[in-house]
Design an enzyme around this catalytic site. Structure first.
Site, short mmCIF file in Angstrom:
data_model
loop_
_atom_site.label_atom_id
_atom_site.label_comp_id
_atom_site.label_asym_id
_atom_site.label_seq_id
_atom_site.Cartn_x
_atom_site.Cartn_y
_atom_site.Cartn_z
CG HIS A 110 -3.80 -1.98 -1.22
ND1 HIS A 110 -4.30 -0.70 -1.29
CD2 HIS A 110 -3.54 -2.20 0.10
CE1 HIS A 110 -4.33 -0.16 -0.08
NE2 HIS A 110 -3.87 -1.06 0.79
CB SER A 146 -0.94 0.01 1.20
OG SER A 146 -0.19 -0.03 2.39
CE LYS A 199 -7.25 -1.31 1.55
NZ LYS A 199 -7.61 -0.12 2.32
N1 PMP Z 1 -4.75 -4.95 4.92
C1 PMP Z 1 -4.14 -4.01 4.16
C2 PMP Z 1 -2.92 -4.39 3.39
C3 PMP Z 1 -4.64 -2.71 4.10
O1 PMP Z 1 -4.01 -1.78 3.37
C4 PMP Z 1 -5.81 -2.40 4.84
C5 PMP Z 1 -6.45 -1.02 4.79
N2 PMP Z 1 -5.63 0.03 4.58
C6 PMP Z 1 -6.39 -3.40 5.61
C7 PMP Z 1 -5.86 -4.66 5.62
C8 PMP Z 1 -7.61 -3.10 6.45
O2 PMP Z 1 -8.75 -3.07 5.66
P1 PMP Z 1 -10.09 -2.37 6.14
O3 PMP Z 1 -10.05 -0.98 5.66
O4 PMP Z 1 -11.16 -3.18 5.49
O5 PMP Z 1 -10.14 -2.48 7.63
#
Ligand code: PMP
Length: 393
Positions: A213, A185, A244
């Site tokens: 992602h 990310s 996402k």
């Molecule tokens: N895993 C990764 C790699 C993420 O980037 C994110 C959110 N930024 C999450 C899990 C958490 O997802 P959520 O927004 O559904 O809580």
């Protein structure tokens, strides 16, 4: 000592940072115009810092499905999956995800964060070891902490470093779980999954891949990095989020292990929180259907990603290692990054400002993210806005 004394460091750095920008800590999307535009500080602004990869939050079919679900099933479930919070649509979506990902079992959680928290805190325990990529998301780290497993980090995407750790730890734990992400990310780069799978097999470890992602973004059918690299059957646990590319809220874990189902009884973040609302589940279901029917969305996303990447490269910005819907633009000095972020906003473009310690190597970065919903003209506008702050990089 007062309770809040421990926040002194945060307080001081907020004070420090406020000299560069008032609005940084107070960004409010005052009016949402579309998946790619909102009013910020009274001004129509292009959104280039979301995780809205496919424009699903504003697809009419998803909105209709969510509205219908509210009308028929109410606004919230008022209960955890374990109690009264499992509705027929939660079970349906679990089946649909299993089918889509070619895995036998799927558990849907309330968020992606709680999916990682639930799985990592339960699946591995104090006698096991998790070896994770240093750039893994906070929810992976937090899950490990909650379960008390021993955690070792390997250098980001460094397969040799991973092997070193596997060699050293393989006789010292009941089980070893390797945890990585698909598309990362912050830097927008891919994990070397093929090599990681080879190591996992060699050392008899398990592999968990968080495709948060990469769902809908990578792979011929949008199943993620494991699909793109042809190693899906070697991934023991796939984690994902609805927040996402699916434009909703919720998370999941899919696996071929039948005993994954036992996590429903053992995992506190599954048992002790309310389930995702019917509207969220219905929107995710519809989005999942759309991404399967419309591969052209992925093509469009990548056209936009490649266009912005090449524009930023032509302007000699220091950007991520490979073209990606996530493009980090690095700044050596925090004040310059702030000036650039402000300058972009003044030019009608919003991106994410990411500061150390959240950044991989202690530099500040402006994180751009693209959407299939961006028009080519919007991508060119984002590039022009970057041109105007080029002197700050
Ligand atoms: N895993 C990764 C790699 C993420 O980037 C994110 C959110 N930024 C999450 C899990 C958490 O997802 P959520 O927004 O559904 O809580």
């Amino acid at each position: 000592m007062g309770l809040f004394d421990k926040f002194k460091r945060i307080e001081n750095s907020l004070k420090d940072l406020s000299q560069y920008s008032d609005s940084f800590f107070n960004v409010v999307l005052e009016q949402i115009i579309s998946s790619t535009e909102a009013v910020i500080n009274g001004k129509t602004t292009i959104l280039a810092g979301t995780n809205n990869y496919l424009g699903m939050p504003h697809r009419k079919e998803c909105i209709d499905a969510a509205c219908q679900a509210i009308k028929e099933q109410g606004t919230g479930t008022t209960g955890s999956r374990m109690a009264n919070g499992t509705y027929a649509i939660h079970v349906e979506l679990e089946k649909e995800l299993s089918h889509f990902l070619n895995k036998k079992h799927t558990i849907v959680f309330t968020t992606g964060y709680s999916a990682n928290l639930a799985v990592l805190s339960t699946l591995v325990g104090p006698k096991d070891v998790v070896i994770l990529d240093a750039d893994c998301h906070a929810s992976i780290y937090d899950g490990c902490k909650l379960g008390g497993v021993q955690v070792y980090r390997f250098k980001h995407n460094d397969v040799e470093d991973l092997e070193k750790r596997l060699k050293r730890l393989s006789n010292k734990a009941d089980s070893i779980l390797i945890a990585v992400e698909g598309l990362y990310s912050m830097l927008g780069d891919r994990a070397p999954l093929k090599e990681i799978v080879a190591l996992k097999k060699g050392y008899n470890a398990y592999l968990l891949v968080d495709e948060a992602h990469s769902l809908g973004v990578l792979g011929k059918n949008g199943r993620g990095l494991a699909e793109e690299q042809g190693v899906e059957s070697e991934v023991d646990f796939v984690i994902g989020t609805f927040s996402k590319s699916l434009g909703s809220i919720g998370g999941y874990c899919s696996s071929d292990y039948e005993k994954l189902e036992l996590l429903r009884f053992a995992s506190r973040p599954y048992v002790f929180t309310a389930s995702s609302s019917p509207a969220n589940i219905a929107a995710a279901q519809k989005a999942l259907e759309i991404i399967q029917k419309e591969p052209q969305l992925r093509t469009r996303l990548w056209e936009n990603a490649k266009l912005l990447y090449s524009r930023l490269k032509e302007m000699s910005f220091t950007i991520g290692p490979e073209p990606s819907p996530i493009i980090p633009v690095r700044f050596k000095e925090i004040p310059r990054a702030f000036a650039a972020w402000n300058g972009l906003l003044e030019n009608g473009v919003y991106v994410n400002m990411v500061l150390p310690p959240a950044t991989p190597d202690g530099t500040a970065l402006l994180r751009c993210s693209l959407s299939a919903a961006h028009t080519t003209e919007q991508v060119e506008s984002i590039a022009r806005a970057f041109e105007s702050i080029k002197n700050l990089a």
